[in-house]
Motif scaffolding. Structure first.
Motif, PDB file in Angstrom:
ATOM      1  N   GLU A 243      -4.372  60.154  -4.608  1.00  0.00           N
ATOM      2  CA  GLU A 243      -3.798  58.973  -4.564  1.00  0.00           C
ATOM      3  C   GLU A 243      -4.711  57.825  -3.487  1.00  0.00           C
ATOM      4  O   GLU A 243      -4.768  56.761  -4.022  1.00  0.00           O
ATOM      5  N   ILE A 244      -5.336  58.508  -2.559  1.00  0.00           N
ATOM      6  CA  ILE A 244      -5.903  57.466  -1.660  1.00  0.00           C
ATOM      7  C   ILE A 244      -7.377  56.946  -2.288  1.00  0.00           C
ATOM      8  O   ILE A 244      -7.783  55.985  -2.339  1.00  0.00           O
ATOM      9  N   PHE A 245      -8.340  57.945  -2.681  1.00  0.00           N
ATOM     10  CA  PHE A 245      -9.618  57.972  -3.275  1.00  0.00           C
ATOM     11  C   PHE A 245      -9.830  57.665  -4.445  1.00  0.00           C
ATOM     12  O   PHE A 245     -10.959  57.255  -4.986  1.00  0.00           O
ATOM     13  N   TYR A 246      -8.769  57.960  -5.406  1.00  0.00           N
ATOM     14  CA  TYR A 246      -9.036  57.972  -7.080  1.00  0.00           C
ATOM     15  C   TYR A 246      -7.996  56.680  -7.230  1.00  0.00           C
ATOM     16  O   TYR A 246      -8.532  56.080  -8.327  1.00  0.00           O
ATOM     17  N   GLN A 247      -6.996  56.634  -7.082  1.00  0.00           N
ATOM     18  CA  GLN A 247      -5.810  55.657  -7.524  1.00  0.00           C
ATOM     19  C   GLN A 247      -5.714  54.440  -6.402  1.00  0.00           C
ATOM     20  O   GLN A 247      -5.056  53.526  -6.822  1.00  0.00           O
ATOM     21  N   ASN A 248      -6.492  54.709  -5.439  1.00  0.00           N
ATOM     22  CA  ASN A 248      -6.479  53.544  -4.475  1.00  0.00           C
ATOM     23  C   ASN A 248      -5.136  53.166  -3.842  1.00  0.00           C
ATOM     24  O   ASN A 248      -4.665  52.274  -3.508  1.00  0.00           O
ATOM     25  N   GLU A 249      -4.077  54.202  -3.881  1.00  0.00           N
ATOM     26  CA  GLU A 249      -2.657  54.013  -3.599  1.00  0.00           C
ATOM     27  C   GLU A 249      -2.716  54.643  -1.843  1.00  0.00           C
ATOM     28  O   GLU A 249      -2.247  55.843  -1.912  1.00  0.00           O
ATOM     29  N   VAL A 250      -3.374  53.855  -1.058  1.00  0.00           N
ATOM     30  CA  VAL A 250      -3.669  54.493   0.159  1.00  0.00           C
ATOM     31  C   VAL A 250      -2.533  54.757   1.054  1.00  0.00           C
ATOM     32  O   VAL A 250      -2.260  55.968   1.534  1.00  0.00           O
ATOM     33  N   TYR A 411     -12.856  58.934   7.592  1.00  0.00           N
ATOM     34  CA  TYR A 411     -13.513  57.998   6.549  1.00  0.00           C
ATOM     35  C   TYR A 411     -13.315  56.468   7.374  1.00  0.00           C
ATOM     36  O   TYR A 411     -14.359  55.949   7.391  1.00  0.00           O
ATOM     37  N   TYR A 415     -16.705  54.564   8.454  1.00  0.00           N
ATOM     38  CA  TYR A 415     -16.798  53.242   7.713  1.00  0.00           C
ATOM     39  C   TYR A 415     -16.972  52.175   8.876  1.00  0.00           C
ATOM     40  O   TYR A 415     -17.797  51.383   8.836  1.00  0.00           O
TER      41      TYR A 415
END
Length: 574
Positions: A243-250, A411, A415
């Motif tokens: 969800e966080i790093f693939y779908q960008n649904e953080v 991260y 970052y």
């Protein structure tokens, strides 16, 4: 009689302050960041969206099946194997070595090699089923089988840990009790069921809880085995990353991470209660309402142990076999199970490609190992000598939390520091998973050390730190070596953290740029893995990558097996 006060009690904070400061900044702060960013607004929208997500309950069910299936089966198999080894007069050391060998193999390598074992056409598992007149199964392609297939691999990798903890408990039964049982004419069934197992119940429960906690946080196996990233094999750690790093649904992914942390927190509290309040000192005999003849009990133990050892060792053999033969020998039916012709060219080629990834993993693991010893040894000294039990409880709790609980916060920090894709980020992050565990281990080693050494050093005018580094540490050298080895193994095995914090391989420059590790490199030879460099099955390269990933740790573990076993034996203390 009043207990004598430790001569260095006034300096207790100086011993645990470095470890506590590190854990506050790089463990608790990232955890707090994850919780904070899971609330993009005050109306709980991310949590509402998560619980309205139609696949969530399937993912939770998968997680429960995967975790409890792993813990229950691996504890039973490990306990049975421990009973066999404990009852042996000869060969105990060799069988112990065989039993814990899979523990040294990273989850990533385990998953890779099991993808070939599960192959529906050429894999050996379906061939063995056909010999028993059982139907061939599509282990990783059938949605109804996927989570159970992943659980089998998780059991395979978890049995060694349960075995070592249970064996340590059984071997800790006092020799006088064993001799008394023999004099009383106790058979094997009566001895184990009425004496040894009740006395070891705390360690057995610890083995169950530890394998349960590790399985709950296991990201590697569902990530690699889950071809196409289907929810039919997804577990909560995988969902957090997806969800966080693939779908960008953080926010929704972080909400799933908080849910995962809440689940694991329950089991970590139970683990704290079991390990810090004891439970292995049960001395009363237990009489069961039924009795099994000794020859039946021994036969059952031997048969189950034989099947367990075949289950544990065949994947290791299979990995070595297909890594050292031509690819033309892999895709035949029935599969070739014996070596026919040695061909090292795929292994050599893969090893050359792996060089920058191996260098990164080696550098990160060595530095993480050094940081761990520097931070954990004085913290453990504080726990054992100054009664800072809260630090021990915190260490066990943080050890139990999965990497998915910290990874977004890490991260975010790196970052902001412009440190992504650097060795520094990995070197600072890896000890999060080793300092708590090492503090736990070393505190038990130190608790068995008499205090009169420090008292004599104080009389001789030694400062607290001089006494610690010159007197105490040399006396617990086996514990330090065990801590160093376990820290190296854990750091070498990491997958989720380098997957998130790294982008490119090391470029053989200084300061180093690029920080992809050997675990990431190994996934490139799985055609179903995201970022894979192959579009078809290349078993020799896949197995070679698994061997390269496993070989350094196996060699190190074999060379220092005595210290590794001592480090893992902590569960019988408390």
């Amino acid at each position: 009689m009043k207990k004598t006060e430790h001569p260095f009690l006034g300096h207790s904070k100086l011993f645990f302050a470095p470890a506590l400061g590190y854990l506050l900044i790089f463990a608790l702060f990232p955890l707090a960041l994850s919780v904070y960013f899971s609330f993009p607004s005050l109306n709980f929208s991310s949590y509402i969206a998560l619980f309205e997500f139609p696949e969530l309950w399937r993912v939770i069910l998968n997680t429960l099946i995967f975790s409890f299936g792993t813990a229950s089966i691996s504890t039973l198999l490990g306990l049975n194997l421990a009973i066999l080894v404990d009852s042996m007069k000869r060969g105990r050391r060799a069988l112990t070595l065989l039993g814990y060998l899979p523990y040294t193999i990273p989850f990533t390598a385990s998953a890779l090699i099991w993808t070939t074992i599960y192959d529906p056409i050429y894999g050996p598992l379906n061939y063995f089923l056909s010999l028993l007149s059982l139907p061939r199964l599509n282990w990783l392609g059938n949605p109804s089988l996927q989570i159970y297939s992943a659980t089998i691999v998780s059991v395979w990798s978890s049995v060694p840990l349960a075995f070592i903890i249970c064996l340590a408990a059984l071997r800790s039964v006092q020799e006088q009790i064993r001799e008394a049982a023999q004099v009383d004419g106790m058979g094997a069934w009566h001895y184990y069921t009425s004496l040894a197992l009740p006395m070891s119940k705390g360690a057995i429960l610890t083995a169950f809880l530890m394998t349960l906690i590790i399985a709950f946080g296991n990201f590697d196996l569902p990530y690699i085995l889950n071809s196409g990233y289907a929810y039919s094999m997804a577990t909560l750690p995988f969902l957090v990353w997806f969800e966080i790093f693939y779908q960008n649904e953080v926010a929704q992914g972080l909400a799933a991470g908080v849910l995962l942390t809440a689940f694991v927190s329950v089991f970590s509290i139970l683990l704290i209660r079991v390990t810090t309040r004891g439970g292995g000192n049960f001395r009363r005999r237990v009489s069961l309402f039924f009795r099994v003849p000794d020859f039946v009990f021994k036969a059952l133990v031997y048969v189950v142990s034989f099947v367990t050892l075949v289950f544990l060792l065949f994947p290791v053999y299979w990995m070595a076999l297909i890594a050292t033969r031509a690819q033309s020998l892999d895709f035949v039916n029935p599969p070739l199970l014996l070596p026919l012709k040695l061909d090292l060219s795929p292994f050599v080629q893969t090893a050359q490609q792996a060089a920058p990834y191996v260098v990164t993993s080696l550098a990160v693991s060595l530095v993480a190992m050094a940081i761990t010893v520097l931070l954990a040894s004085p913290a453990a000294y504080s726990v054992s000598r100054f009664n800072t039990k809260w630090l021990l409880n915190l260490s066990i709790y943080l050890y139990a939390l999965p990497s998915a609980s910290f990874v977004f916060g890490l991260y975010f920090i790196f970052y902001k520091l412009n440190a992504l894709n650097t060795w520094l980020a990995l070197m600072i992050s890896a000890p999060i998973f080793t300092v708590p565990f090492s503090t736990w281990i070393l505190s038990n080693f130190l608790s068995s050390l008499p205090r009169h050494y420090e008292e004599a050093a104080s009389v001789d005018g030694y400062s607290p730190f001089r006494s610690f580094y010159e007197i105490v540490l040399p006396l617990i050298r086996p514990g330090l070596l065990a801590t160093m080895l376990i820290s190296f193994i854990v750091s070498w095995h990491l997958l989720l953290v380098p997957l998130v914090l790294s982008q490119t391989p090391y470029e053989f420059n200084f300061p180093p740029t690029g920080s992809l590790t050997v675990t990431i490199f190994a996934t490139y030879f799985d055609p179903n893995s995201l970022g894979s460099s192959v579009g078809y099955n290349v078993w020799p390269q896949l197995a070679s990558a698994g061997v390269i990933l496993s070989l350094p740790v196996i060699a190190l573990a074999l060379y220092t097996q005595e210290y590794l076993l001592k480090g893992l034996n902590f569960a019988t203390k408390g």
